[in-house]
Design a protein around this motif. Structure first.
Motif, PDB file in Angstrom:
ATOM      1  N   THR A 181       0.889  -1.054   0.081  1.00 19.59           N
ATOM      2  CA  THR A 181       0.006  -0.094   0.049  1.00 19.59           C
ATOM      3  C   THR A 181       0.622   1.336   0.125  1.00 19.59           C
ATOM      4  O   THR A 181       2.060   1.172   0.469  1.00 19.59           O
ATOM      5  N   ASP A 182       0.230   2.370  -0.499  1.00 23.48           N
ATOM      6  CA  ASP A 182       0.990   3.658  -0.397  1.00 23.48           C
ATOM      7  C   ASP A 182       0.778   4.374   0.845  1.00 23.48           C
ATOM      8  O   ASP A 182       0.092   3.686   1.816  1.00 23.48           O
ATOM      9  N   ASN A 183       1.146   5.779   0.981  1.00 23.22           N
ATOM     10  CA  ASN A 183       0.792   6.292   2.300  1.00 23.22           C
ATOM     11  C   ASN A 183      -0.607   6.448   2.629  1.00 23.22           C
ATOM     12  O   ASN A 183      -0.921   6.817   3.525  1.00 23.22           O
ATOM     13  N   ASN A 184      -1.539   6.371   1.649  1.00 22.25           N
ATOM     14  CA  ASN A 184      -2.942   6.569   2.175  1.00 22.25           C
ATOM     15  C   ASN A 184      -3.419   4.915   2.347  1.00 22.25           C
ATOM     16  O   ASN A 184      -4.681   5.095   2.251  1.00 22.25           O
ATOM     17  N   GLY A 185      -2.653   4.161   2.245  1.00 23.12           N
ATOM     18  CA  GLY A 185      -3.301   2.831   2.631  1.00 23.12           C
ATOM     19  C   GLY A 185      -3.787   2.090   1.383  1.00 23.12           C
ATOM     20  O   GLY A 185      -4.666   0.937   1.512  1.00 23.12           O
ATOM     21  N   PHE A 186      -3.486   2.592   0.265  1.00 21.35           N
ATOM     22  CA  PHE A 186      -4.178   2.115  -1.118  1.00 21.35           C
ATOM     23  C   PHE A 186      -3.325   1.350  -1.859  1.00 21.35           C
ATOM     24  O   PHE A 186      -2.133   1.663  -1.807  1.00 21.35           O
TER      25      PHE A 186
END
Length: 599
Positions: free
Chosen positions: A251-256
């Motif tokens: 995931t990225d920093n946004n949890g995606f």
């Protein structure tokens, strides 16, 4: 009372009004998906209720439940000694005095819970019809509008160790700017009509995911995972053990995290409703789902399932258990309705006119029945009201969020029997259609129209919304609301959209089961033979419809409706069912069954 006391009382009233006004702006959270795979504590069962026809619960603050402190204290309400209702369940079928009630009912449930470190708690409702105001231990959590989609509240920092109390104010009044609005042709079942659970998760959990085939593909999944919580950067796995798939991403920093992988799937179809065990794992959470893979699309005048043309053999179903005369919600209710559809010969069920329970959606998928999922944007919606487009979009997102991983869902239906003359109708529904396709472009999107002209035995099919629909969906009741103007076999059609498939989404007529020894050629006889002849004529007329891709009679069972009040033949029921409310087959059932066998 002296002047100073009056001033103090006035200030208190103003303060209470401001608090109530503020509370009305607290909105429910969008529900997490696949609730059944989570760590659940069920709050189903008996709830105490107070019926509040005068709407006094607001200013008397039913959610506070004060106790007398002095001998002179008393309160004109109490949940102690109050009647109990089953949750899930509608209140209309549980108390005879509430059979046709539309108003306020307050529900109370006490529960005990132990709080755990590094965990979060959510109060999840499958559905409440129509507006819910939810209180926990005397504090308002928020509100939700919409009778057929889930919602939740985080209660991690609001529950107490030990005993807690939930109070829910339920209001099933019809609203001018509601969805649906004032007038509709089914019983307005009110109450907490689907499951209530407390969900326990880790501090960072898998909130949502999409695992479905890429549009147009038979072997490539294109999806995503969404985490929620402070630890947003995590390693992710998607596993399908039967196919030896162990897909890894992060995931990225946004949890995606985006998901994309390919395999040789055994495709889901009505003949072979294959579902795979799919495991989604993060470093802090995991969920298990049963997911099927299939492709659904329109190409020219055909509907293609897994790239092959299919004729849709459907039936309309309301979310009512006819034998119980109550809102359907359980797995047993779903099996009753869906087995009846299978016996008729169907490969699709149109779940009218609102999202039905997850039990219906999932059981249909397991049984090999495609699903038509529909929003309650029904007839005379007040599109000019500034709040209505926002409500439509919210309900759309809630419906798609819940059901997007169900491969059995092949149609998003965004409205039923709306009229182009209604102010702002075209603009609102065109915008909604664009938003739907932006969220999910992998399914068929449609609007159901009933304004086609019929003159000299000829149909003239046109509507602005058809420009934005993948499917031309038509409700027509020739032989019932409109007399035949010629031979059914000589009907002609002018369809302004010759390169799109046509679907007859409603047709039929009313008959009282067993009503046979009467004039059979008169509509006013309500005879089985008259209804039977409508179906004979309709199946003959179907041969004249260009690009016909499927049909869907209205409706499977006779169902309750306040607008159907003929004292002899209807008695509060819409009698268009192929089956009576007791499950008895009318003569028209056999006509439809034979037609489907031939397809």
């Amino acid at each position: 009372m002296n002047k100073k006391s009056e001033e103090i009382m006035f200030r208190k009233e103003i303060l209470i009004a401001l608090i109530l006004l503020f509370c009305n702006y607290l909105q429910a959270q969008t529900a997490m998906v696949n609730v059944q795979s989570r760590h659940l504590t069920s709050l189903n069962g008996k709830w105490k209720v107070l019926v509040d026809p005068g709407n006094i619960g607001g200013w008397k603050q039913f959610w506070i439940e004060p106790k007398p402190q002095k001998k002179t204290d008393f309160f004109e309400y109490s949940f102690d000694g109050a009647p109990e209702l089953n949750v899930p369940g509608d209140f209309n079928s549980q108390l005879c005095e509430l059979t046709f009630y539309e108003g306020f009912v307050w529900y109370k449930k006490q529960f005990n819970i132990s709080k755990k470190k590094d965990s979060r708690l959510f109060l999840h409702f499958g559905a409440v019809n129509y507006i819910a105001d939810v209180y926990l231990n005397g504090e308002k959590l928020g509100s939700h509008e919409g009778g057929f989609t889930p919602f939740q509240f985080e209660i991690t920092n609001k529950v107490k160790e030990g005993d807690n109390t939930i109070i829910v104010k339920v209001d099933n009044h019809r609203l001018e700017n509601g969805l649906p609005g004032y007038g509709y042709d089914w019983l307005n079942y009110g109450g907490i009509t689907r499951d209530v659970n407390i969900i326990e998760t880790r501090n960072t959990y898998i909130e949502d995911y999409s695992i479905q085939l890429k549009k147009g593909s038979l072997n490539t999944v294109l999806g995503w995972i969404q985490l929620k919580g402070e630890k947003s950067n995590q390693k992710i796995k998607v596993k399908i053990p039967e196919l030896n798939i162990d897909y890894k991403t992060k995931t990225d920093n946004n949890g995606f995290a985006k998901v994309e992988f390919s395999s040789r799937f055994k495709l889901w179809s009505p003949e072979s409703p294959k579902l795979y065990k799919v495991i989604v794992e993060s470093e802090t959470d995991s969920v298990v789902d049963e997911i099927g893979f299939r492709s659904i699309e329109t190409k020219g005048s055909e509907i293609l399932l897994n790239k092959k043309p299919i004729f849709i053999k459907a039936v309309n179903i309301h979310e009512e258990n006819p034998l119980k005369k109550a809102r359907a919600y359980s797995l047993e209710d779903a099996k009753l309705l869906l087995n009846s559809a299978k016996e008729l010969g169907c490969n699709l069920v149109r779940l009218a006119h609102y999202p039905h329970s997850e039990n219906m959606i999932k059981e249909a998928e397991k049984m090999g029945l495609m699903v038509w999922d529909e929003l309650p944007i029904y007839q005379n919606i007040k599109f000019s009201d500034s709040l209505v487009p926002e409500k439509m979009e919210t309900m759309l997102k809630e419906m798609i969020r819940r059901d997007k991983n169900r491969c059995g869902v092949v149609v998003w239906s965004l409205s039923n029997e709306t009229y182009s003359s209604t102010p702002n109708r075209n603009e609102a529904l065109i915008d909604l259609t664009k938003k739907c396709k932006a969220i999910d472009s992998t399914r068929i999107v449609t609007h159901v129209i009933n304004t086609q002209g019929y003159n000299n035995n000829s149909f003239n099919v046109t509507d602005t919304l058809y420009n934005y629909s993948d499917l031309i969906a038509i409700n027509e009741y020739i032989g019932w609301y409109i007399p035949w103007q010629g031979k059914p076999s000589e009907t002609t059609w002018k369809v302004d959209f010759p390169n799109k498939p046509v679907f007859i989404s409603e047709f039929g007529g009313e008959a009282l089961y067993g009503n046979k020894n009467v004039p059979t050629d008169e509509a006013s006889s309500w005879s089985e033979e008259y209804q039977e002849q409508i179906y004979k004529n309709q199946t003959e007329m179907f041969k004249t419809i260009p690009n016909l891709s499927g049909v869907c009679p209205w409706i499977l069972y006779d169902y309750r409706s306040l607008g159907r009040m003929h004292p002899v033949y209807q008695k509060g029921y819409n009698r268009k069912g192929l089956l009576s409310e007791n499950g008895e087959k009318k003569k028209a059932w056999y006509i439809m069954n034979e037609y489907y066998k031939g397809k």
